[in-house]
Design a protein around this motif. Structure first.
Motif, PDB file in Angstrom:
ATOM      1  N   PRO A 171       0.844  -1.206   0.000  1.00 22.66           N
ATOM      2  CA  PRO A 171       0.000   0.000   0.000  1.00 22.66           C
ATOM      3  C   PRO A 171       0.873   1.248   0.000  1.00 22.66           C
ATOM      4  CG  PRO A 171      -0.682  -1.557   1.716  1.00 22.66           C
ATOM      5  CD  PRO A 171       0.610  -2.059   1.157  1.00 22.66           C
ATOM      6  N   SER A 172       0.457   2.242  -0.783  1.00 21.24           N
ATOM      7  CA  SER A 172       1.252   3.459  -0.902  1.00 21.24           C
ATOM      8  C   SER A 172       1.200   4.268   0.380  1.00 21.24           C
ATOM      9  CB  SER A 172       0.709   4.303  -2.061  1.00 21.24           C
ATOM     10  OG  SER A 172       1.341   5.546  -2.092  1.00 21.24           O
ATOM     11  N   THR A 173       2.349   4.680   0.873  1.00 27.02           N
ATOM     12  CA  THR A 173       2.396   5.462   2.115  1.00 27.02           C
ATOM     13  C   THR A 173       3.055   6.825   1.930  1.00 27.02           C
ATOM     14  OG1 THR A 173       4.486   4.406   2.674  1.00 27.02           O
ATOM     15  CG2 THR A 173       2.497   3.420   3.595  1.00 27.02           C
ATOM     16  N   ILE A 174       3.679   7.040   0.758  1.00 30.80           N
ATOM     17  CA  ILE A 174       4.404   8.288   0.523  1.00 30.80           C
ATOM     18  C   ILE A 174       3.907   8.898  -0.779  1.00 30.80           C
ATOM     19  CG2 ILE A 174       6.683   9.283   0.032  1.00 30.80           C
ATOM     20  CD1 ILE A 174       7.526   6.633   1.817  1.00 30.80           C
ATOM     21  N   ARG A 175       3.490  10.132  -0.708  1.00 32.63           N
ATOM     22  CA  ARG A 175       2.994  10.805  -1.896  1.00 32.63           C
ATOM     23  C   ARG A 175       3.828  12.046  -2.205  1.00 32.63           C
ATOM     24  NH1 ARG A 175      -1.067  10.627   1.403  1.00 32.63           N
ATOM     25  NH2 ARG A 175      -3.088   9.697   1.171  1.00 32.63           N
ATOM     26  N   PRO A 176       4.316  12.170  -3.436  1.00 33.12           N
ATOM     27  CA  PRO A 176       4.802  13.490  -3.830  1.00 33.12           C
ATOM     28  C   PRO A 176       3.584  14.410  -3.900  1.00 33.12           C
ATOM     29  CG  PRO A 176       5.449  11.780  -5.402  1.00 33.12           C
ATOM     30  CD  PRO A 176       4.422  11.198  -4.503  1.00 33.12           C
ATOM     31  N   ALA A 177       3.769  15.690  -3.655  1.00 32.83           N
ATOM     32  CA  ALA A 177       2.636  16.616  -3.643  1.00 32.83           C
ATOM     33  C   ALA A 177       1.967  16.693  -5.008  1.00 32.83           C
ATOM     34  CB  ALA A 177       3.093  17.995  -3.207  1.00 32.83           C
ATOM     35  N   PHE A 284      13.707  20.382  -1.509  1.00 30.85           N
ATOM     36  CA  PHE A 284      12.518  19.595  -1.137  1.00 30.85           C
ATOM     37  C   PHE A 284      12.249  19.734   0.353  1.00 30.85           C
ATOM     38  CE2 PHE A 284      15.893  16.513  -0.216  1.00 30.85           C
ATOM     39  CZ  PHE A 284      15.456  15.956   0.983  1.00 30.85           C
ATOM     40  N   LEU A 285      11.023  19.377   0.728  1.00 30.91           N
ATOM     41  CA  LEU A 285      10.605  19.377   2.132  1.00 30.91           C
ATOM     42  C   LEU A 285       9.754  18.143   2.366  1.00 30.91           C
ATOM     43  CD1 LEU A 285      10.352  20.895   4.896  1.00 30.91           C
ATOM     44  CD2 LEU A 285       8.314  22.011   3.962  1.00 30.91           C
ATOM     45  N   VAL A 286      10.083  17.372   3.389  1.00 29.89           N
ATOM     46  CA  VAL A 286       9.292  16.194   3.755  1.00 29.89           C
ATOM     47  C   VAL A 286       8.351  16.580   4.886  1.00 29.89           C
ATOM     48  CG1 VAL A 286       9.361  13.818   4.621  1.00 29.89           C
ATOM     49  CG2 VAL A 286      11.120  14.612   3.039  1.00 29.89           C
ATOM     50  N   VAL A 287       7.057  16.291   4.698  1.00 26.47           N
ATOM     51  CA  VAL A 287       6.033  16.635   5.684  1.00 26.47           C
ATOM     52  C   VAL A 287       5.199  15.394   5.978  1.00 26.47           C
ATOM     53  CG1 VAL A 287       5.898  19.058   4.975  1.00 26.47           C
ATOM     54  CG2 VAL A 287       4.420  17.371   3.865  1.00 26.47           C
ATOM     55  N   SER A 288       4.401  15.469   7.045  1.00 26.60           N
ATOM     56  CA  SER A 288       3.455  14.398   7.347  1.00 26.60           C
ATOM     57  C   SER A 288       2.065  14.843   6.903  1.00 26.60           C
ATOM     58  CB  SER A 288       3.451  14.101   8.849  1.00 26.60           C
ATOM     59  OG  SER A 288       2.865  15.185   9.546  1.00 26.60           O
ATOM     60  N   GLU A 289       1.092  13.937   7.001  1.00 27.11           N
ATOM     61  CA  GLU A 289      -0.296  14.321   6.703  1.00 27.11           C
ATOM     62  C   GLU A 289      -0.711  15.531   7.533  1.00 27.11           C
ATOM     63  OE1 GLU A 289      -3.314  10.966   6.095  1.00 27.11           O
ATOM     64  OE2 GLU A 289      -1.661   9.953   7.129  1.00 27.11           O
ATOM     65  N   THR A 291       1.228  17.932   8.815  1.00 27.33           N
ATOM     66  CA  THR A 291       1.960  19.179   8.552  1.00 27.33           C
ATOM     67  C   THR A 291       1.965  19.554   7.072  1.00 27.33           C
ATOM     68  OG1 THR A 291       4.057  17.949   8.413  1.00 27.33           O
ATOM     69  CG2 THR A 291       3.447  18.860  10.569  1.00 27.33           C
ATOM     70  N   TYR A 292       1.157  18.846   6.262  1.00 28.11           N
ATOM     71  CA  TYR A 292       1.125  19.135   4.821  1.00 28.11           C
ATOM     72  C   TYR A 292       0.695  20.579   4.558  1.00 28.11           C
ATOM     73  CZ  TYR A 292      -0.175  18.893  -0.098  1.00 28.11           C
ATOM     74  OH  TYR A 292      -0.274  19.146  -1.444  1.00 28.11           O
ATOM     75  N   ARG A 293      -0.322  21.053   5.266  1.00 30.82           N
ATOM     76  CA  ARG A 293      -0.764  22.440   5.073  1.00 30.82           C
ATOM     77  C   ARG A 293       0.354  23.421   5.417  1.00 30.82           C
ATOM     78  NH1 ARG A 293      -7.031  22.899   7.270  1.00 30.82           N
ATOM     79  NH2 ARG A 293      -7.959  21.510   5.690  1.00 30.82           N
ATOM     80  N   GLY A 294       1.124  23.076   6.455  1.00 28.43           N
ATOM     81  CA  GLY A 294       2.280  23.903   6.805  1.00 28.43           C
ATOM     82  C   GLY A 294       3.285  23.949   5.671  1.00 28.43           C
ATOM     83  N   GLY A 295       3.484  22.803   4.981  1.00 26.08           N
ATOM     84  CA  GLY A 295       4.384  22.757   3.830  1.00 26.08           C
ATOM     85  C   GLY A 295       3.884  23.640   2.704  1.00 26.08           C
ATOM     86  N   MET A 296       2.564  23.620   2.473  1.00 28.59           N
ATOM     87  CA  MET A 296       1.977  24.498   1.450  1.00 28.59           C
ATOM     88  C   MET A 296       2.190  25.962   1.823  1.00 28.59           C
ATOM     89  SD  MET A 296       0.602  22.536  -0.908  1.00 28.59           S
ATOM     90  CE  MET A 296      -0.767  23.369  -1.691  1.00 28.59           C
ATOM     91  N   GLU A 309       9.533  27.209  -5.330  1.00 30.48           N
ATOM     92  CA  GLU A 309       8.802  26.286  -4.455  1.00 30.48           C
ATOM     93  C   GLU A 309       9.651  25.042  -4.186  1.00 30.48           C
ATOM     94  OE1 GLU A 309       4.177  26.175  -4.925  1.00 30.48           O
ATOM     95  OE2 GLU A 309       5.090  26.014  -6.906  1.00 30.48           O
ATOM     96  N   LEU A 310       9.396  24.421  -3.030  1.00 24.78           N
ATOM     97  CA  LEU A 310      10.042  23.158  -2.682  1.00 24.78           C
ATOM     98  C   LEU A 310       9.181  22.002  -3.160  1.00 24.78           C
ATOM     99  CD1 LEU A 310      11.021  23.956   1.021  1.00 24.78           C
ATOM    100  CD2 LEU A 310      12.493  24.128  -0.995  1.00 24.78           C
ATOM    101  N   ALA A 311       9.816  20.922  -3.590  1.00 27.48           N
ATOM    102  CA  ALA A 311       9.074  19.689  -3.860  1.00 27.48           C
ATOM    103  C   ALA A 311       8.618  19.123  -2.508  1.00 27.48           C
ATOM    104  CB  ALA A 311       9.957  18.696  -4.583  1.00 27.48           C
ATOM    105  N   LEU A 312       7.327  18.899  -2.365  1.00 34.26           N
ATOM    106  CA  LEU A 312       6.793  18.387  -1.090  1.00 34.26           C
ATOM    107  C   LEU A 312       6.588  16.874  -1.186  1.00 34.26           C
ATOM    108  CD1 LEU A 312       4.069  21.023  -0.072  1.00 34.26           C
ATOM    109  CD2 LEU A 312       6.465  20.897   0.634  1.00 34.26           C
ATOM    110  N   TYR A 313       7.042  16.165  -0.171  1.00 33.06           N
ATOM    111  CA  TYR A 313       6.782  14.730  -0.052  1.00 33.06           C
ATOM    112  C   TYR A 313       6.008  14.515   1.236  1.00 33.06           C
ATOM    113  CZ  TYR A 313       9.872  13.735  -3.954  1.00 33.06           C
ATOM    114  OH  TYR A 313      10.421  13.671  -5.207  1.00 33.06           O
TER     115      TYR A 313
END
Length: 564
Positions: A171-177, A284-289, A291-296, A309-313
């Motif tokens: 199952p996919s657990t990591i998404r590029p933005a 790039f910036l790695v965020v969690s579900e 903190t995703y809004r914080g990354g945006m 912009e940073l690539a968000l993962y």
């Protein structure tokens, strides 16, 4: 089979085949290793041939990232095990892939045992294979001189673990933005520099997923922001957070273990953007579900300041299968801090001068913390309670030990017409005046301490073996010298203010002023043996107190447990 403190698990089965069998493999490893388990991924490697096996590069695909995530998620069942997936031979797609290290890597905890899922044809602990395994492990990592080896497959029984690939994608657990569809075999892009941030309190497996993904993406440098100061104020039970330096120490050890080829820049995170908002060299910036809004928001901030912009993962949260009431359903440091409530945090004081057969607890907390309600719960469990407020009233009463000295120090203007000390008038004289307050406390605190010692004697006479001194000013007065343990009740300051306003009819400003005149919750906790909190429903507090009481009964000297 002996149990080893640290071990190295070399996984040779292809990941798609291995994924469904991770749970039993981790369970076996957990039986053999009781502290640090390093995991080295080398799918497809053979230990059966005559040639010395060599480390080969594993292409970082989304399948690999997902596998690492599932491995950490599965490891969370084994709470004692500090799992670290080594990333030295895992490389992201990049024109600047570093060569595999030719030297032996030093690990923070040299493995004492090496384990593998490599399957021999006859299902036995085949000695030449074990020798190859030991040679391979010592050629890659610093290991203990007398390295032991174990082949894990025989423990499953014949035919339980097929060698052929099941070819079932994880199952996919990591998404590029970006919403671009991706396949499990798609290589992950590598970047020169990137960032990740968090509190990283009591480094747990969800943190390790976040950090591992960031380490795989970064080829040269990883900037790690560690929340500090104002960013900690909103945390649950911030008094129990590890100090910044301690969090950084654990974080640094983990990062250097898993990918020593990277340069790590660990810095305090003092605002929501941190270096990710201002450093033009980051990619790039790695965020969690969560903190995703914080990354945006970071990316919007960068665009406003003419930065790319940073690539968000985005990493999915790990579910905590054993979370309890009032705990989050994700793997979380907040839950870990809640589980510390009621536990012994540091060794009790040795107090040979205290009465024999009486164990004394000093109970304290900021105003409004619910300290007195905790005292009543302890009374219900069998403790003798000494209320320092009541002793204070006795000390101030006409004929009390403090009455005459206080009147002599502050004059008859503090008296009611009937000769009783007017506590409000006296309070107005000393409030905000450190010199006057010290004069008062130098008189009153020794008197209350003397009365408390008389109460201890009464507790002994009644056959009690645990005595609790309920005192808001316990530490300020130096009464920790009269107790074996200090127990502190904590709540957020905002909640304390709300309770004081509701209970005493004070204004918010007056309630705030009262708290500022006391030691902070953090200062109290720093000198405490046990911490409790009344932040939740009464039955949750009761359960905490019962837990603390049960643990106290286990550690008290036997002489204090005799039935009275």
């Amino acid at each position: 089979m002996a149990v080893f403190r640290s071990g190295l698990l070399v996984l040779t089965t292809p990941l798609a085949s291995l994924a469904p069998r991770l749970a039993p493999i981790l369970t076996l490893a957990a039986r053999l290793v009781n502290h640090t388990l390093y995991v080295h991924l080398q799918p497809g490697m053979s230990l059966g041939g005559p040639a010395q096996p060599q480390s080969s590069l594993v292409q970082a695909t989304f399948e690999v990232l997902d596998f690492i995530t599932h491995l950490y998620a599965g490891a969370d069942v084994h709470k004692h095990l500090d799992v670290r997936v080594l990333l030295t031979n895992i490389g992201a797609k990049s024109a600047f892939l570093p060569p595999l290290p030719s030297s032996v890597q030093n690990l923070a905890h040299p493995p004492e045992v090496v384990l593998t899922d490599f399957q021999t044809l006859d299902g036995s602990q085949y000695n030449p294979v074990k020798q190859q395994l030991e040679r391979y492990a010592t050629s890659c990592y610093s290991c203990c001189p007398q390295l032991a080896s174990v082949l894990l497959y025989p423990d499953y029984g014949p035919g339980e673990l097929p060698v052929e690939s099941l070819d079932v994608p994880l199952p996919s657990t990591i998404r590029p933005a970006s919403p671009v569809a991706r396949s499990p075999k798609q290589p992950v892009r590598g970047y020169h520099r990137g960032a990740v941030g968090g509190t990283f309190d009591r480094l747990h497996n969800a943190h390790k997923v976040l950090l591992s993904v960031a380490c795989i993406l970064a080829q040269e440098q990883l900037v790690v922001g560690v929340a500090d100061k104002d960013l900690l104020k909103s945390k649950l039970l911030p008094e129990l957070l590890q100090p910044y330096a301690e969090r950084v120490e654990h974080l640094s050890e983990f990062l250097v273990d898993i990918k020593p080829s990277l340069t790590f820049d660990i810095i305090p995170l003092l605002d929501p953007y941190g270096p990710a908002g201002s450093d033009p060299s980051l990619e790039f910036l790695v965020v969690s579900e969560e903190t995703y809004r914080g990354g945006m928001a970071v990316n919007r901030f960068r665009l406003e300041n003419d930065l790319e912009e940073l690539a968000l993962y985005q990493i999915q949260l790990l579910k905590d299968q054993s979370h309890e009431e009032n705990e989050e359903d994700k793997v979380s440091s907040s839950s870990f801090r809640q589980r510390m409530l009621g536990n012994l945090l540091r060794p009790p004081y040795k107090r040979p001068e205290l009465p024999a057969h009486l164990y004394v607890i000093g109970l304290t907390g900021i105003s409004g913390s619910g300290k007195s309600s905790v005292a009543q719960r302890l009374k219900g469990l069998g403790a003798y309670i000494i209320d320092s407020d009541q002793l204070g009233h006795r000390a101030y009463a006409p004929g009390g030990l403090a009455y005459q000295p206080v009147v002599e120090a502050f004059g008859t203007g503090i008296l009611h017409t009937d000769g009783v000390i007017n506590r409000k008038v006296l309070g107005s004289r000393v409030f905000g005046n450190k010199k006057q307050l010290k004069i008062l406390t130098d008189i009153v605190w020794p008197v209350i301490a003397k009365l408390a010692q008389e109460e201890m004697a009464q507790a002994m006479a009644e056959g009690k073996h645990v005595c609790v001194i309920d005192a808001a000013m316990l530490l300020e007065a130096g009464w920790q010298n009269m107790v074996h343990e200090v127990w502190t009740v904590v709540i957020p300051e905002t909640e304390a203010i709300r309770r004081i306003v509701e209970r005493d009819g004070l204004s918010e400003a007056a309630a705030q002023s009262r708290l500022q005149s006391q030691m902070s919750g953090q200062q109290l906790v720093d000198q405490s043996h046990v911490v409790l909190s009344t932040l939740w429903e009464p039955h949750v507090t009761q359960r905490q107190v019962e837990k603390a009481w049960a643990l106290l009964q286990k550690r008290m000297p036997q002489s204090h447990k005799a039935s009275g």
